[in-house]
Write a protein that holds these residues in place. Structure first.
Motif, PDB file in Angstrom:
ATOM      1  N   LYS A  77      -7.649 -17.963   1.747  1.00 24.39           N
ATOM      2  CA  LYS A  77      -7.551 -16.618   2.318  1.00 24.39           C
ATOM      3  C   LYS A  77      -8.509 -15.693   1.592  1.00 24.39           C
ATOM      4  CE  LYS A  77      -2.761 -16.947   3.939  1.00 24.39           C
ATOM      5  NZ  LYS A  77      -1.435 -16.281   3.997  1.00 24.39           N
ATOM      6  N   GLU A  78      -8.780 -14.550   2.205  1.00 25.52           N
ATOM      7  CA  GLU A  78      -9.590 -13.531   1.540  1.00 25.52           C
ATOM      8  C   GLU A  78      -8.957 -13.225   0.187  1.00 25.52           C
ATOM      9  OE1 GLU A  78     -10.999  -9.944   0.014  1.00 25.52           O
ATOM     10  OE2 GLU A  78      -8.975 -10.052   0.887  1.00 25.52           O
ATOM     11  N   GLN A  80      -8.511 -10.728  -2.071  1.00 25.72           N
ATOM     12  CA  GLN A  80      -7.557  -9.652  -2.319  1.00 25.72           C
ATOM     13  C   GLN A  80      -6.249  -9.894  -1.578  1.00 25.72           C
ATOM     14  OE1 GLN A  80      -7.958  -7.415  -4.654  1.00 25.72           O
ATOM     15  NE2 GLN A  80      -5.884  -6.644  -4.245  1.00 25.72           N
ATOM     16  N   GLU A  81      -6.347 -10.400  -0.370  1.00 28.72           N
ATOM     17  CA  GLU A  81      -5.148 -10.733   0.404  1.00 28.72           C
ATOM     18  C   GLU A  81      -4.335 -11.813  -0.309  1.00 28.72           C
ATOM     19  OE1 GLU A  81      -3.969 -12.773   4.721  1.00 28.72           O
ATOM     20  OE2 GLU A  81      -6.017 -12.071   4.364  1.00 28.72           O
ATOM     21  N   ALA A  82      -5.032 -12.831  -0.850  1.00 28.25           N
ATOM     22  CA  ALA A  82      -4.343 -13.911  -1.562  1.00 28.25           C
ATOM     23  C   ALA A  82      -3.651 -13.380  -2.820  1.00 28.25           C
ATOM     24  CB  ALA A  82      -5.337 -15.014  -1.916  1.00 28.25           C
ATOM     25  N   ARG A  83      -4.338 -12.502  -3.563  1.00 29.02           N
ATOM     26  CA  ARG A  83      -3.743 -11.939  -4.781  1.00 29.02           C
ATOM     27  C   ARG A  83      -2.495 -11.133  -4.454  1.00 29.02           C
ATOM     28  NH1 ARG A  83      -9.353  -9.671  -7.550  1.00 29.02           N
ATOM     29  NH2 ARG A  83     -10.046 -11.643  -8.521  1.00 29.02           N
ATOM     30  N   GLU A  84      -2.558 -10.325  -3.397  1.00 27.53           N
ATOM     31  CA  GLU A  84      -1.398  -9.516  -3.026  1.00 27.53           C
ATOM     32  C   GLU A  84      -0.241 -10.397  -2.591  1.00 27.53           C
ATOM     33  OE1 GLU A  84      -2.859  -6.854  -0.062  1.00 27.53           O
ATOM     34  OE2 GLU A  84      -4.045  -5.651  -1.475  1.00 27.53           O
ATOM     35  N   GLU A  85      -0.520 -11.469  -1.849  1.00 31.84           N
ATOM     36  CA  GLU A  85       0.538 -12.384  -1.428  1.00 31.84           C
ATOM     37  C   GLU A  85       1.167 -13.073  -2.633  1.00 31.84           C
ATOM     38  OE1 GLU A  85       1.131 -16.295   1.493  1.00 31.84           O
ATOM     39  OE2 GLU A  85      -0.599 -14.960   1.773  1.00 31.84           O
ATOM     40  N   TYR A  86       0.333 -13.409  -3.618  1.00 29.41           N
ATOM     41  CA  TYR A  86       0.836 -14.032  -4.840  1.00 29.41           C
ATOM     42  C   TYR A  86       1.750 -13.061  -5.600  1.00 29.41           C
ATOM     43  CZ  TYR A  86       0.702 -16.126  -9.539  1.00 29.41           C
ATOM     44  OH  TYR A  86       1.034 -16.650 -10.756  1.00 29.41           O
ATOM     45  N   ASP A  87       1.308 -11.826  -5.766  1.00 28.12           N
ATOM     46  CA  ASP A  87       2.101 -10.822  -6.480  1.00 28.12           C
ATOM     47  C   ASP A  87       3.415 -10.548  -5.752  1.00 28.12           C
ATOM     48  OD1 ASP A  87       0.181 -10.606  -8.436  1.00 28.12           O
ATOM     49  OD2 ASP A  87      -0.813  -8.862  -7.525  1.00 28.12           O
ATOM     50  N   ASP A  88       3.353 -10.454  -4.419  1.00 23.45           N
ATOM     51  CA  ASP A  88       4.569 -10.208  -3.638  1.00 23.45           C
ATOM     52  C   ASP A  88       5.565 -11.351  -3.816  1.00 23.45           C
ATOM     53  OD1 ASP A  88       3.498  -7.861  -2.737  1.00 23.45           O
ATOM     54  OD2 ASP A  88       2.870  -8.645  -0.785  1.00 23.45           O
ATOM     55  N   ALA A  89       5.045 -12.588  -3.848  1.00 22.64           N
ATOM     56  CA  ALA A  89       5.932 -13.744  -4.014  1.00 22.64           C
ATOM     57  C   ALA A  89       6.628 -13.701  -5.373  1.00 22.64           C
ATOM     58  CB  ALA A  89       5.136 -15.036  -3.855  1.00 22.64           C
ATOM     59  N   LEU A  90       5.864 -13.389  -6.422  1.00 20.72           N
ATOM     60  CA  LEU A  90       6.459 -13.337  -7.759  1.00 20.72           C
ATOM     61  C   LEU A  90       7.509 -12.236  -7.858  1.00 20.72           C
ATOM     62  CD1 LEU A  90       3.579 -14.013 -10.323  1.00 20.72           C
ATOM     63  CD2 LEU A  90       4.902 -15.596  -8.942  1.00 20.72           C
ATOM     64  N   SER A  91       7.208 -11.079  -7.278  1.00 24.76           N
ATOM     65  CA  SER A  91       8.151  -9.959  -7.371  1.00 24.76           C
ATOM     66  C   SER A  91       9.445 -10.236  -6.627  1.00 24.76           C
ATOM     67  CB  SER A  91       7.504  -8.678  -6.834  1.00 24.76           C
ATOM     68  OG  SER A  91       7.181  -8.819  -5.462  1.00 24.76           O
ATOM     69  N   SER A  92       9.402 -11.140  -5.641  1.00 28.46           N
ATOM     70  CA  SER A  92      10.621 -11.488  -4.897  1.00 28.46           C
ATOM     71  C   SER A  92      11.266 -12.757  -5.420  1.00 28.46           C
ATOM     72  CB  SER A  92      10.297 -11.641  -3.407  1.00 28.46           C
ATOM     73  OG  SER A  92       9.337 -12.682  -3.214  1.00 28.46           O
TER      74      SER A  92
END
Length: 796
Positions: A77-78, A80-92
């Motif tokens: 994935k692009e 920045q999009e991949a980083r945000e998805e990774y961060d969202d997964a960790l936070s949940s």
């Protein structure tokens, strides 16, 4: 802290337990599968971050994670999009895995394993494909980088330094297993390595398939380098690979892709004439890390001492009538002459005096400034510029350096040399690729001199110009070339070209590719006919390498563009990266475990996985910030910490403080490398002078030797004995030069690659003298030295 399991120097647990690497080589292309096994032995969930090197031209094409029986395959994935998805997964509280390429250098990757619960294990699978470079002795080189040194970030650079957690090789807390399978249409002659290998096991009678494993007890003190030799390796080939069945026809992955491997053969009449002109510029790294040993077996042989010896050979081998200069760089740069000077006995001696005093004492690794200075100097008419760059490659601004060389590629050829473990393959290979030259890596017990002299032979070859490639294909078939235009051709060196084939074709159809070029004013061409029928069992290796080649070209175009044009290039790269599944600087691999399990509770603890790095380094980050990591190969006294990170900030005009004076004192102490009162072991004596270098150092710039006591000593004879044996009426210089040639031919046969060019200078000088009684001289020389060298073998 629960300090169980593997620990770092700071007593932090290490969740990475082992790395298993499987290498599959098909002809000159390698597929590498690495499995990294993680286990969290702590009582809290962790995030493990591992920064590691890969070959600079590798195409990362698969990333997946397995927990128990469940496997998650990552998507591209692009970034920045991949980083945000990774961060969202960790936070949940979800498990997530992220793999991304460094923004500064395409040969450094970061792997993040997030939310690994207590007691949980995970196996991460990483796969990449890469081309194997052809070496001077026709071997194919594969390198598994084991060493990642901190990259130097120049003063004023906007890019942050790559953060690397390094430990000495003996303290790397995880194991490595390595195995290789080799197959080729041609028989395998041998497989060698800088590391201990188990015996080669052939799998068939014609010896076209074999396996080999890394020997037991391998330490992480060096890269794993494997050299593969085939019989008749220099044969042009073409491989056509079928497209992916699930991909749309007309796309890169849906159409067949051809990989053409060319080995141009130049006419012998042209190759027999060595160039006698050129501007030769030698750019030598003198940063602190150049003071490190070349290998663990010979601590006396440092990178900088080997570089000094190499410069001696280079200066002795230059042709009369050329121009030259020597630059050296660290945090600052120096040059021997204000501008390039004509090569003569006087200028050569002046340069050698300075070369002999060169030390690894210029601090960091800032290569951009000397390069810009060189490019600002006007080229000398009728003297083609040849730039030789020697570095251990520890820079943080890799892309900026490569772009600078590319932007000036029309005015010169660039030859690059990566010295020691941990040299950036992206930097070293990129310099030569964009500069139209050739690249060499010097690691382990390799001698620098033969590899550098091969590059000098390439530089002395007539420049190939007006290179073009034409395709002759069936009427309904077309080709879209994925590779950038070829800018350099050298005798016997491989050039790879990738092309996407579109249209209808029959199974029996054939194609032809023709390389046309001009060499020394003569139009020349080489042709290769090939079948358009796809090879079996190639997977998508050729497609991925072709995609990687196109991605790299577009990335460079993107760095040169601005505004909407840059955005358009980025969109192309992202689309191609996602379509092909190959990494880029604008994308990342992301995998999230979206199972039905409960969210992982508790604060997430970050664990940085260390890897092998050179700790013994004195480097200056900038004038305002000094970091000291001990720069010596001797044991450090217990009173001095092994890794101290000292930062001092001062404004302009500030008076030196006690603290700054202490730093200066420490620097002075570490220059006293052999002071017995300080070091805890006896002084290391300098190695004895190399007999070959001793003789070479006595040669005159125009090619002859003087008959004196120094020459006699180098030949192992008494001065009077040598003088009395001289036939009459031959001159002293002719007699001395013939003796030197006989000695080289008889006693330095194995080092012929090193002295061949300077011996050729001596032969040309002898022929110009029209000396009488040459045969008598050769006979007398053989008698004196106890040899039986024929006159023809000397080129006389």
């Amino acid at each position: 802290m629960n300090c169980c399991g593997l620990l770092t120097l700071k007593k932090e647990p290490v969740p990475l337990k082992s790395i298993e690497v499987e290498l599959e080589v098909r002809d000159h292309v390698a597929t590498v599968v690495s499995t990294l096994n993680y286990e969290n032995k702590e009582d809290k969930p962790i995030e493990a971050v591992f920064v590691f090197p890969l070959p600079g031209d590798a195409a990362v094409c698969h990333f997946s994670a397995k927990m128990g029986q469940k496997e998650i395959v990552a998507e591209v994935k692009e970034k920045q999009e991949a980083r945000e998805e990774y961060d969202d997964a960790l936070s949940s509280g979800q498990q997530a895995f992220l793999l991304e390429e460094s923004d500064q250098s395409p040969d450094i990757f970061s792997m993040s394993v997030g939310c690994l619960p207590p007691g949980e294990s995970a196996s991460i699978r990483l796969e990449y494909v890469t081309e194997l470079a052809v070496q001077a002795d026709e071997g194919l080189r594969f390198c598994l980088p084991a060493v990642l040194n901190p990259r130097y970030t120049p003063q004023g650079s906007e890019a942050p330094a790559v953060q690397v957690n390094s430990v000495p090789a003996s303290l790397v807390p995880y194991s490595l297993s390595f195995s290789a399978r080799v197959s080729s249409p041609r028989p395998i002659s041998k497989v060698e390595s800088s590391c201990s290998l188990d015996p080669l096991q052939f799998l068939n009678t014609d010896q076209t398939q074999a396996t080999v494993k890394l020997g037991a007890g391998h330490k992480f003190d060096r890269d794993v380098e494997v050299l593969i030799y085939y019989k008749d390796a220099h044969q042009p080939t073409a491989v056509v690979e079928a497209g992916q069945a699930s991909a749309k026809p007309g796309t890169l992955m849906g159409d067949p892709v051809v990989m053409v491997s060319l080995f141009p053969e130049f006419p012998q009449s042209v190759m027999s004439s060595v160039a006698s002109c050129g501007e030769f510029l030698f750019l030598m790294d003198r940063s602190g890390s150049m003071g490190v040993s070349m290998n663990n077996k010979d601590r006396n042989k440092t990178r900088i001492s080997s570089a000094r010896e190499t410069l001696l050979l280079l200066l002795k081998s230059l042709p009369m009538g050329c121009y030259f200069n020597i630059y050296s760089f660290g945090s600052s740069f120096e040059h021997i002459f204000p501008k390039s000077v004509e090569y003569s006995q006087q200028t050569m001696e002046e340069a050698l005096k300075i070369v002999g005093k060169m030390e690894a004492n210029l601090g960091g690794t800032e290569i951009v400034k000397p390069l810009k200075h060189i490019y600002e100097q006007p080229c000398i008419p009728s003297q083609p510029r040849q730039l030789f760059i020697f570095t251990d490659g520890e820079v943080g601004d890799t892309k900026e350096v490569i772009d600078l060389v590319k932007n000036n590629s029309a005015s010169h050829r660039c030859f690059s040399f990566g010295i020691g473990e941990g040299a950036s393959s992206a930097l070293i290979s990129g310099l030569a690729k964009e500069g139209g030259g050739h690249t060499q890596f010097i690691t382990g017990s390799d001698r620098m001199q033969p590899k550098v002299m091969q590059s000098l032979r390439f530089a002395l070859q007539p420049a190939v110009v007006d290179i073009s490639i034409t395709w002759d294909l069936p009427k309904d078939v077309s080709v879209t070339v994925l590779s950038p235009p070829i800018t350099a051709l050298f005798q016997g060196q491989r050039s790879l070209v990738y092309g996407q084939l579109s249209g209808q074709r029959s199974e029996a159809a054939e194609g032809c590719v023709t390389v046309k070029y001009s060499l020394a004013g003569h139009p020349t061409q080489n042709q290769l006919h090939f079948s358009l029928k796809p090879e079996k069992d190639t997977g998508l290796t050729v497609h991925r390498l072709g995609a990687r080649t196109l991605i790299r070209s577009l990335e460079m175009e993107g760095r040169e563009s601005r505004g909407e044009q840059h955005t358009g290039v980025k969109e192309k790269v992202v689309a191609l990266s996602i379509q092909s599944g190959v990494s880029s600087c604008f994308t990342a691999f992301i995998a999230v475990n979206k199972g039905d399990g409960e969210a992982i509770q508790g604060p997430l603890v970050r664990r940085n996985v260390p890897r092998t790095g050179i700790q013994k380094k004195l480097c200056y980050r900038s004038s305002s910030c000094i970091k000291i990591s001990m720069a010596c190969s001797n044991p450090i006294p217990q009173a001095v910490p092994m890794s101290c990170g000292v930062s001092a900030t001062r404004g302009s005009g500030a008076k030196p403080t006690v603290f700054h004076r202490a730093i200066k004192a420490v620097q002075r102490i570490f220059r006293r490398r052999n002071d017995d009162a300080f070091w805890s072991q006896p002084e290391v004596k300098p190695p004895p002078c190399d007999p070959l270098l001793q003789l070479v150092s006595l040669q005159n710039a125009s090619g002859f030797w003087m008959l004196d006591s120094a020459l006699a000593a180098a030949l192992g004879k008494m001065n009077e004995e040598v003088k009395k044996s001289k036939p009459e009426p031959v001159s002293s210089e002719v007699w001395a030069s013939i003796l030197a040639l006989i000695w080289l031919q008889e006693f330095q046969t194995d080092a012929k690659d090193e002295w061949q060019i300077l011996a050729g200078k001596a032969v040309l000088w002898l022929q110009a003298q029209n000396a009488p009684n040459v045969t008598e001289c050769v006979d007398a020389g053989n008698a004196l030295l106890g040899c039986s060298v024929q006159k023809d073998a000397l080129g006389l």
